[in-house]
Design an enzyme around this catalytic site. Structure first.
Site, PDB file in Angstrom:
ATOM      1  N   SER A  15       0.822  -1.212   0.000  1.00  0.00           N
ATOM      2  CA  SER A  15       0.000   0.000   0.000  1.00  0.00           C
ATOM      3  C   SER A  15       0.855   1.260   0.000  1.00  0.00           C
ATOM      4  O   SER A  15       2.003   1.242   0.428  1.00  0.00           O
ATOM      5  CB  SER A  15      -0.923  -0.011   1.224  1.00  0.00           C
ATOM      6  N   GLU A  17       0.826   5.443   0.992  1.00  0.00           N
ATOM      7  CA  GLU A  17       0.130   6.474   1.792  1.00  0.00           C
ATOM      8  C   GLU A  17       0.406   7.875   1.227  1.00  0.00           C
ATOM      9  O   GLU A  17       1.532   8.203   0.880  1.00  0.00           O
ATOM     10  CB  GLU A  17       0.612   6.392   3.247  1.00  0.00           C
ATOM     11  N   ASP A 109      -2.311  13.395  16.397  1.00  0.00           N
ATOM     12  CA  ASP A 109      -1.309  14.156  17.160  1.00  0.00           C
ATOM     13  C   ASP A 109      -1.925  15.450  17.659  1.00  0.00           C
ATOM     14  O   ASP A 109      -2.874  15.953  17.071  1.00  0.00           O
ATOM     15  CB  ASP A 109      -0.113  14.469  16.256  1.00  0.00           C
ATOM     16  N   PHE A 219      11.480  14.388  10.684  1.00  0.00           N
ATOM     17  CA  PHE A 219      10.431  13.379  10.876  1.00  0.00           C
ATOM     18  C   PHE A 219      10.733  12.455  12.046  1.00  0.00           C
ATOM     19  O   PHE A 219       9.877  12.155  12.857  1.00  0.00           O
ATOM     20  CB  PHE A 219      10.317  12.496   9.638  1.00  0.00           C
ATOM     21  N   HIS A 269       3.784  -1.112   3.715  1.00  0.00           N
ATOM     22  CA  HIS A 269       3.053   0.147   3.576  1.00  0.00           C
ATOM     23  C   HIS A 269       4.092   1.246   3.344  1.00  0.00           C
ATOM     24  O   HIS A 269       4.995   1.430   4.164  1.00  0.00           O
ATOM     25  CB  HIS A 269       2.261   0.429   4.873  1.00  0.00           C
TER      26      HIS A 269
HETATM   27  C1  LIG Z   1       0.344   4.272   9.978  1.00  0.00           C
HETATM   28  C2  LIG Z   1       0.105   5.598  10.660  1.00  0.00           C
HETATM   29  C3  LIG Z   1      -0.741   6.531  10.083  1.00  0.00           C
HETATM   30  C4  LIG Z   1      -0.982   7.748  10.711  1.00  0.00           C
HETATM   31  N1  LIG Z   1      -1.830   8.655  10.099  1.00  0.00           N
HETATM   32  C5  LIG Z   1      -2.118   9.818  10.711  1.00  0.00           C
HETATM   33  C6  LIG Z   1      -3.051  10.741  10.159  1.00  0.00           C
HETATM   34  O1  LIG Z   1      -3.613  10.502   9.094  1.00  0.00           O
HETATM   35  N2  LIG Z   1      -3.310  11.890  10.822  1.00  0.00           N
HETATM   36  C7  LIG Z   1      -2.706  12.178  12.018  1.00  0.00           C
HETATM   37  O2  LIG Z   1      -2.983  13.246  12.580  1.00  0.00           O
HETATM   38  N3  LIG Z   1      -1.819  11.342  12.567  1.00  0.00           N
HETATM   39  C8  LIG Z   1      -1.511  10.158  11.961  1.00  0.00           C
HETATM   40  N4  LIG Z   1      -0.636   9.282  12.542  1.00  0.00           N
HETATM   41  C9  LIG Z   1       0.036   9.666  13.789  1.00  0.00           C
HETATM   42  C10 LIG Z   1      -0.810   9.309  15.030  1.00  0.00           C
HETATM   43  O3  LIG Z   1      -2.016  10.012  15.018  1.00  0.00           O
HETATM   44  C11 LIG Z   1       0.008   9.687  16.257  1.00  0.00           C
HETATM   45  O4  LIG Z   1       1.123   8.850  16.377  1.00  0.00           O
HETATM   46  C12 LIG Z   1      -0.767   9.796  17.555  1.00  0.00           C
HETATM   47  O5  LIG Z   1       0.077  10.446  18.502  1.00  0.00           O
HETATM   48  C13 LIG Z   1      -1.197   8.471  18.160  1.00  0.00           C
HETATM   49  O6  LIG Z   1      -2.229   7.908  17.471  1.00  0.00           O
HETATM   50  P1  LIG Z   1      -2.733   6.412  17.779  1.00  0.00           P
HETATM   51  O7  LIG Z   1      -3.903   6.182  16.957  1.00  0.00           O
HETATM   52  O8  LIG Z   1      -1.593   5.480  17.701  1.00  0.00           O
HETATM   53  O9  LIG Z   1      -3.169   6.627  19.308  1.00  0.00           O
HETATM   54  P2  LIG Z   1      -3.478   5.636  20.500  1.00  0.00           P
HETATM   55  O10 LIG Z   1      -3.507   4.229  20.097  1.00  0.00           O
HETATM   56  O11 LIG Z   1      -4.682   6.200  21.183  1.00  0.00           O
HETATM   57  O12 LIG Z   1      -2.197   5.863  21.431  1.00  0.00           O
HETATM   58  C14 LIG Z   1      -1.802   7.189  21.783  1.00  0.00           C
HETATM   59  C15 LIG Z   1      -0.984   7.152  23.074  1.00  0.00           C
HETATM   60  O13 LIG Z   1      -1.863   6.881  24.169  1.00  0.00           O
HETATM   61  C16 LIG Z   1      -1.449   5.708  24.853  1.00  0.00           C
HETATM   62  N5  LIG Z   1      -2.673   5.008  25.259  1.00  0.00           N
HETATM   63  C17 LIG Z   1      -3.528   4.337  24.452  1.00  0.00           C
HETATM   64  N6  LIG Z   1      -4.560   3.854  25.176  1.00  0.00           N
HETATM   65  C18 LIG Z   1      -4.350   4.232  26.466  1.00  0.00           C
HETATM   66  C19 LIG Z   1      -5.067   4.066  27.682  1.00  0.00           C
HETATM   67  N7  LIG Z   1      -6.213   3.390  27.718  1.00  0.00           N
HETATM   68  N8  LIG Z   1      -4.555   4.615  28.813  1.00  0.00           N
HETATM   69  C20 LIG Z   1      -3.387   5.319  28.790  1.00  0.00           C
HETATM   70  N9  LIG Z   1      -2.664   5.517  27.657  1.00  0.00           N
HETATM   71  C21 LIG Z   1      -3.148   4.992  26.516  1.00  0.00           C
HETATM   72  C22 LIG Z   1      -0.621   4.918  23.855  1.00  0.00           C
HETATM   73  O14 LIG Z   1       0.306   4.052  24.496  1.00  0.00           O
HETATM   74  C23 LIG Z   1       0.070   6.048  23.091  1.00  0.00           C
HETATM   75  O15 LIG Z   1       1.168   6.538  23.807  1.00  0.00           O
HETATM   76  C24 LIG Z   1      -0.356   8.054  11.940  1.00  0.00           C
HETATM   77  C25 LIG Z   1       0.510   7.114  12.523  1.00  0.00           C
HETATM   78  C26 LIG Z   1       0.749   5.894  11.896  1.00  0.00           C
HETATM   79  C27 LIG Z   1       1.684   4.907  12.529  1.00  0.00           C
END
Ligand SMILES: Cc1cc2nc3c(=O)[nH]c(=O)nc-3n(C[C@H](O)[C@H](O)[C@H](O)COP(=O)(O)OP(=O)(O)OC[C@H]3O[C@@H](n4cnc5c(N)ncnc54)[C@H](O)[C@@H]3O)c2cc1C
Length: 288
Positions: A15, A17, A109, A219, A269
């Site tokens: 894929s 991105e 983020d 990055f 990816h």
């Molecule tokens: C493949 C990929 C694509 C991405 N695409 C985008 C995008 O399109 N737009 C964008 O803005 N960002 C994007 N990101 C970045 C991402 O949004 C950030 O890394 C963000 O900080 C974390 O998102 P997450 O979904 O992993 O969060 P989560 O899974 O919610 O984790 C975030 C943090 O919270 C912690 N956490 C999770 N659950 C709990 C809990 N229950 N209690 C306490 N702590 C917890 C985790 O350990 C982690 O440190 C992407 C990242 C990747 C790897």
């Protein structure tokens, strides 16, 4: 086509991105880039989700257009940043109504200038809550999630990060895509730990060919990925020659990808940064 079904096939799920451009002209340029990459017959492409309303609309516009007009399965990224449940639900309906069947559910983020993620009132704190919501509301979607071979920047405790990941997968994740990484050892160790913690869904490694030294330094600082000494050494030798930097970056990604596939990765990816040439070069060298 739901991405989860692609993992049932023998071929690796490859894929690309992209991110939504800032202008309407940028959208046309990106559309042409995707057309160029169509020759690689990607399993799917994905479009990231930004912070502003207009770029968010472009994500929706791009995924639906790519899927409808180019016939490529497209996945929309979706974040919890600045949105209430009702707003997220509306976006999910728009995606499904537009024919999209795949979404990468993310927390997102913190917006520019802010250091910590603050959920809006009536919004979600973690990606796992968004995943649970998508499942609870019964959306006809395959749901992907993000994971971090070197740990997420905010949770440097790898064990805790893994506990949180397990919770997210249990909420209803179908597959995971990793943050970019340059050392396969980090990925291998992460997959091993995830499997022993009970994560059974496919984990697709995320790769980004280096094309610009200062950009990759920026990055990696942001996302917490490490540039291994050997890659740093190779880049130092060529850093004054932009074409040689690209060649070095491509070569490194090809080496990474070959070993990952050999070791059983279910796919690759590619973070394309909206440019096709480096990704095309890696793809061609892999003979996929
Ligand atoms: C493949 C990929 C694509 C991405 N695409 C985008 C995008 O399109 N737009 C964008 O803005 N960002 C994007 N990101 C970045 C991402 O949004 C950030 O890394 C963000 O900080 C974390 O998102 P997450 O979904 O992993 O969060 P989560 O899974 O919610 O984790 C975030 C943090 O919270 C912690 N956490 C999770 N659950 C709990 C809990 N229950 N209690 C306490 N702590 C917890 C985790 O350990 C982690 O440190 C992407 C990242 C990747 C790897």
């Amino acid at each position: 086509m739901k991405i989860a079904n692609l993992f049932q096939r023998p071929a690796p799920v490859v894929s690309f991105e992209f991110f939504p451009p800032k202008t309407a002209e940028g959208v046309d340029t990106l559309y042409r880039t995707v057309e160029e990459l169509r020759g690689c017959r990607p399993s799917f492409v994905s479009v990231t989700y930004g912070a502003g309303g207009s770029t968010r609309d472009r994500t929706l516009e791009l995924v639906t257009r790519i899927q409808r007009e180019l016939g490529i399965t497209a996945m929309a990224h979706l974040t919890c940043v600045g949105s209430t449940r009702a707003e997220l639900e509306e976006t999910l309906h728009r995606l499904v109504d537009g024919g999209i069947r795949n979404v990468l559910a993310l927390r997102g983020d913190p917006p520019k200038g802010e250091t910590a993620f603050v959920p809006v009132a009536g919004g979600f704190r973690y990606a796992s809550e968004l995943v649970a919501f998508i499942r609870d509301r019964g959306f006809d979607l395959c749901v992907g999630g993000a994971c971090y071979p070197e740990g997420h920047v905010e949770t440097r405790d790898l064990d805790q990060d893994l506990v949180n990941l397990v919770q997210k997968v249990r909420a209803g994740i179908d597959f995971l895509v990793t943050q970019l990484f340059f050392d396969n050892e980090d990925h291998r160790a992460f997959v091993r730990r995830a499997r022993s913690a009970g994560v059974a869904v496919p984990i697709v490694p995320g790769l980004m060919p280096v094309t610009n030294v200062s950009q990759v330094q920026r990055f990696t600082q942001m996302c917490g990925a490490r540039i291994p000494q050997e890659l740093q050494r190779r880049l130092r030798i060529v850093e004054k020659d932009p074409a040689a930097v690209v060649a070095t970056g491509v070569q490194w990604t090809v080496e990474q990808a070959r070993l990952l596939l050999r070791d059983g990765a279910p796919g690759l990816h590619f973070y394309t940064l909206n440019k096709s040439s480096a990704t095309l070069a890696v793809h061609a060298a892999l003979g996929l």
